[in-house]
Design an enzyme around this catalytic site. Structure first.
Site, mmCIF file in Angstrom:
data_model
loop_
_atom_site.group_PDB
_atom_site.id
_atom_site.type_symbol
_atom_site.label_atom_id
_atom_site.label_comp_id
_atom_site.label_asym_id
_atom_site.label_seq_id
_atom_site.Cartn_x
_atom_site.Cartn_y
_atom_site.Cartn_z
ATOM 1 N N HIS A 1 0.259 -0.954 0.126
ATOM 2 C CA HIS A 1 -0.202 0.357 -0.086
ATOM 3 C C HIS A 1 0.767 1.762 0.368
ATOM 4 O O HIS A 1 0.213 2.454 -0.251
ATOM 5 C CB HIS A 1 -0.923 -0.268 1.606
ATOM 6 N N ASP B 1 -2.237 2.399 -4.692
ATOM 7 C CA ASP B 1 -3.189 2.403 -4.058
ATOM 8 C C ASP B 1 -4.849 1.512 -3.687
ATOM 9 O O ASP B 1 -4.088 0.884 -5.114
ATOM 10 C CB ASP B 1 -3.866 3.955 -4.519
#
Length: 398
Positions: A369, A373
């Site tokens: 992450h 995204d």
């Protein structure tokens, strides 16, 4: 004449290896081609055969770390006549021992064991080296346990004061490959912000393609058309649209890869290895399947080299072959994404307004992450799903 047995080159970026086991011992007469030793690197195991026949002298022990080109043994080739005598004497042993490999036979004779009293777990019930070692360990521990009990000294829940294991327990050191894998998995968990997203895919059309063209495919290419090549193609298409998932973080920078080098996770008895399909975007379905078969065979025969395993930009892991319905695979550092395939299972789904039974598979994308995204991860998985449910999109690059 004595010839040196040296550590062979084990890959461009690997300079050391650990001696996993000696298959022949000092004093053994070996033939050309006999496997002498198994070396283990951070990436894979490899066998080292004898280049000539003769009397073997080992100078490096099991567990030692050795460097490329380092001498680990000598072979006295002037003893080749004795090799033939050794072979003839071996052929005269009882029939049960003739079924035994050299390493197993040596253990049986050295430890004065009765092979008929040991259960074999190898192919066709043959005794393996592990079977002998397990039997020896159990015999030793049982003897020590009996001695401890007879002395009326109580055992602790784990170890007694002498430090030996309880009956029914056994100690097995981790292999180098297992240690390195464990370290990397912990490193992955500690150094990435790993999240996972899920979807499911209907594999009806791919199953239909395989059914309709399998026979012609085998006739032309000599091997089957599997599922993995379709997944590789779908992943490549998705990586082109979402390049961050094919990238990785280096310090405060993002390194993008213009090519798709797809790692295919393969489970072996020594642990998980991930050989890489380099420039996978240039390969067709047949070439992908052929390369996967080659890697599988190399992995099972311990012929993989570190060069086969380095440089992947994305990984596909198929837990479905073991029956897994859903899982969250761990990232393979420094990669930013890994796709988990799972078991194909017929389930009722709504299709064109009707409930139908379809061959469905859950898909998982685990991603870093820090660089990827949620929008990109979900979009990537949908793109993979579209390619698998409509394979024609892959052919016309949509």
């Amino acid at each position: 004449m004595k010839i040196e047995v040296k550590v062979p080159s084990v890959g461009e970026s690997v300079n050391t290896a650990e001696i996993e086991s000696w298959e022949r011992q000092s004093g053994d007469f070996v033939k050309k081609g006999d496997i002498l030793v198994i070396l283990e690197t951070d990436k894979a195991s490899m066998e080292v055969p004898a280049e000539q026949g003769g009397l073997l002298t080992v100078v490096k022990n099991k567990g030692e770390t050795v460097s490329v080109d380092e001498v680990i043994a000598f072979i006295d080739t002037s003893s080749q006549q004795n090799v033939q005598e050794e072979v003839r004497s071996t052929s005269a042993t009882p029939a049960l021992k003739e079924a035994l490999s050299p390493a197993v036979r040596r253990l049986v004779e050295t430890k004065k064991l009765d092979p008929s009293q040991i259960e074999g777990t190898g192919k066709g019930g043959r005794l393996t080296k592990e079977d002998i070692l397990t039997a020896l360990n159990e015999k030793t521990q049982a003897k020590k346990l009996d001695q401890s009990v007879s002395s009326s000294e109580p055992l602790s829940p784990q170890l007694d004061r002498a430090g030996f294991l309880q009956k029914g327990q056994r100690l097995e050191p981790m292999t180098r490959l297992r240690r390195v894998t464990a370290e990397k998995l912990v490193q992955s968990q500690n150094n990435t912000a790993t999240l996972s997203t899920f979807n499911e895919v209907d594999l009806s059309r791919i199953i239909e393609i395989r059914k309709n063209y399998q026979e012609d495919f085998i006739k032309k290419y000599g091997h089957k058309l599997g599922f993995m090549s379709f997944f590789v193609k779908s992943v490549i298409s998705a990586l082109k649209e979402y390049p961050k998932i094919n990238a990785f973080i280096e310090g405060e920078n993002i390194i993008y890869n213009d090519h798709q080098h797809i790692g295919i996770a393969v489970s072996t008895e020594k642990g998980l290895v991930v050989p890489v399909l380099f420039y996978a975007e240039t390969l067709n379905l047949a070439q992908i399947e052929k390369k996967i078969i080659e890697y599988r065979d190399k992995a099972l025969s311990r012929k993989l080299t570190p060069d086969d395993l380095l440089g992947g930009t994305f990984t596909i892991s198929n837990g479905g072959v073991f029956g897994s319905l859903l899982s969250t695979p761990i990232l393979n550092p420094p990669q930013s994404g890994i796709l988990g395939m799972h078991k194909i299972e017929e389930r009722p789904v709504v299709w064109n307004g009707k409930i139908e039974i379809r061959p469905m598979m859950y898909l998982t994308l685990s991603y870093d992450h820090r660089i990827v995204d949620g929008r990109e991860s979900v979009g990537f998985l949908i793109k993979v799903k579209e390619g698998l449910e409509e394979p024609a999109r892959l052919l016309i690059d949509l």
